[in-house]
Design a protein around this motif. Structure first.
Motif, short mmCIF file in Angstrom:
data_model
loop_
_atom_site.label_atom_id
_atom_site.label_comp_id
_atom_site.label_asym_id
_atom_site.label_seq_id
_atom_site.Cartn_x
_atom_site.Cartn_y
_atom_site.Cartn_z
N UNK A 254 -2.02 2.36 4.14
CA UNK A 254 -0.51 1.97 3.93
C UNK A 254 -0.39 0.54 2.87
N UNK A 255 0.54 0.52 1.97
CA UNK A 255 0.58 -0.37 1.10
C UNK A 255 0.73 -1.84 1.55
N UNK A 256 1.94 -1.79 2.39
CA UNK A 256 2.16 -3.22 3.17
C UNK A 256 1.13 -3.62 4.10
N UNK B 110 -6.38 -6.91 3.28
CA UNK B 110 -7.39 -7.07 2.18
C UNK B 110 -7.91 -8.47 2.01
N UNK B 111 -9.34 -8.50 1.87
CA UNK B 111 -9.39 -9.83 1.74
C UNK B 111 -9.88 -10.30 0.21
N UNK C 92 -2.71 -5.43 -5.83
CA UNK C 92 -1.59 -4.74 -5.21
C UNK C 92 -1.95 -3.84 -4.16
N UNK C 93 -1.58 -3.84 -2.93
CA UNK C 93 -2.03 -2.54 -2.14
C UNK C 93 -1.59 -1.30 -2.78
N UNK C 94 -0.53 -0.92 -3.41
CA UNK C 94 -0.34 0.24 -4.08
C UNK C 94 -1.33 0.66 -5.02
N UNK C 95 -2.23 -0.34 -5.62
CA UNK C 95 -2.99 -0.03 -6.73
C UNK C 95 -4.63 0.20 -6.13
#
Length: 310
Positions: free
Chosen positions: A157-159, A165-166, A185-188
């Motif tokens: 999940x992006x959020x 993520x570290x 970014x999470x979406x990438x």
């Protein structure tokens, strides 16, 4: 008589006669017509040869959302491995996921160690399930422990990725000068895994299906890297390409180990706790009192109980 140089032009050249302005206009008109006609022919050839079909990328529907991949040792029909297969199938069925349970001998490794089989197995999963959104690779020496957690939400999940993520972390601990991206970014994110005490932990990872995944897996499985005879085979090859290929590093997220890769003991990394999605029996031998099968016994009933209550 031969001249060393061409004879000089007459110092009295004929008077300048301007050309008709119509000639270049006609030539430009003809050239433009020819160019347009040629372009039209090329487009028609491309269309009728199916070029548009080749250039159009497959639209991934996300069904199934996840494929769980595990590669097993050859010629092993032990109760231990049957339990692992059952574990994978039950988890996948609960969430409508696909599974690919393969053997190392299913793939031509060109003489490389059997642990390399995970790479073509994931590529195989993409071919078998072209519409899946994610592939979760999990080593054979592991149980999925929490049937309630869904990979697409809990891990990808992006959020969730944004918070877990570290960033600016040495890719290979403790002092690699190559670090994870600060502004990713999470979406990438396309590829997610963790670290243990020794480096990248490739026993459990998630990759997003798509063109990037195919490029990455083909790069990882390149015969050149397999020929290097890295001490830890595909794991050291992965560390190498992540550090030397920004195209890969720019899509990588390293997350805390317990999210997808908790170990049964803390000898080599973060130890499993109740509620974690999976437990891996890291560095366990194939036989003896400390074998993987023995190590798994204290978790076997636990996962079955959790799944029966789900």
């Amino acid at each position: 008589m031969h001249y060393a140089y061409p004879p000089r032009k007459s110092s009295n050249p004929p008077p300048y006669l301007p050309r008709s302005s119509r000639i270049p206009t006609i030539r430009r008109s003809h050239l433009r017509t020819i160019a347009l006609f040629g372009a039209a022919i090329i487009v028609l050839i491309w269309l009728f040869s199916g070029g548009s079909k080749h250039s159009k990328r497959h639209a991934i529907t996300g069904k199934p959302a996840v494929v769980v991949v595990t590669v097993f040792d050859d010629n092993d029909d032990s109760v231990y491995h049957k339990n692992i297969r059952e574990n994978r199938v039950q988890y996948a069925e609960k969430h409508g996921y696909g599974t690919l349970l393969a053997k190392a001998s299913d793939y031509d490794l060109g003489g490389s160690p059997a642990s390399w089989a995970k790479v073509p197995a994931v590529r195989h999963a993409i071919t078998k399930y072209p519409d899946c959104k994610y592939i979760w690779y999990l080593d054979q020496n592991a149980f999925i422990m929490n049937p309630h957690l869904k990979v697409e939400d809990y891990v990808m999940g992006a959020s969730k990725l944004e918070s877990s993520m570290l960033k600016d972390l040495p890719v290979v601990p403790p002092d690699s000068i190559i670090k994870t991206f600060m502004h990713l970014r999470g979406e990438d994110v396309e590829f997610v895994l963790s670290q243990d005490k020794e480096g990248l932990a490739s026993g459990s990872f998630v990759i997003k299906n798509g063109e990037w995944a195919k490029f990455f897996l083909d790069t990882w499985f390149d015969p050149l890297y397999r020929s290097y005879n890295f001490q830890k085979a595909e794991t050291h090859a992965l560390e190498h390409i992540v550090q030397w290929h920004p195209t890969i590093l720019s899509k990588l997220a390293i997350i805390p180990q317990r999210i997808i890769n908790a170990y049964s003991s803390n000898d080599h990394g973060e130890q499993y706790k109740d509620g974690d999605i999976a437990v891996l029996f890291a560095r366990c031998p194939g036989t003896g009192d400390k074998s993987c099968a023995k190590e798994s016994e204290r978790f076997s009933q636990q996962w079955r109980t959790s799944f029966s209550r789900a």
